[in-house]
Design a protein around this motif. Structure first.
Motif: not given
Length: 118
Positions: A1-17
């Motif tokens: 999995m590329p590094w930017w997909s992890w960035l997107i997942i974490w950004v979405v999780l932080v925004l949801a939080l």
């Protein structure tokens, strides 16, 4: 999995939080404001009731017995105890008198009830 997909997942999780925290914070704020409003109304009603009570009763303010002179409160307690004993004795005497009237009723007073009506 590329590094930017992890960035997107974490950004979405932080925004949801952050969104969930904002929503819960808003709900908590609304409930706190409603509670403060209810407490304000309760304080106003309590003030009105206490002023009416003070006006109607004219009784002195409550003073705890712990803070006053012990002999004075003991004397008041004994007076109240004697007064209650007198009241109890008077009530008992009235009950005894009523009981004696019931037990020793004069039958001549009730003779009109015993006669047959034609």
């Amino acid at each position: 999995m590329p590094w930017w997909s992890w960035l997107i997942i974490w950004v979405v999780l932080v925004l949801a939080l952050l969104g969930m925290l904002a929503l819960l914070g808003y709900r908590l704020f609304v409930k706190a404001m409603a509670t403060m409003g209810a407490l304000g109304e309760l304080a106003e009603k309590t003030e009105v009731l206490s002023s009416r009570f003070d006006d109607e009763t004219g009784e002195p303010a409550f003073h705890p017995a712990v803070l006053g002179p012990a002999r004075e409160y003991a004397q008041r307690w004994e007076e109240r105890r004697a007064r209650n004993a007198t009241i109890r004795h008077t009530r008992r005497e009235a009950r005894v008198r009523r009981g004696k009237l019931l037990v020793s009723a004069d039958p001549s007073r009730f003779s009109h009830l015993l006669r047959k009506r034609h």
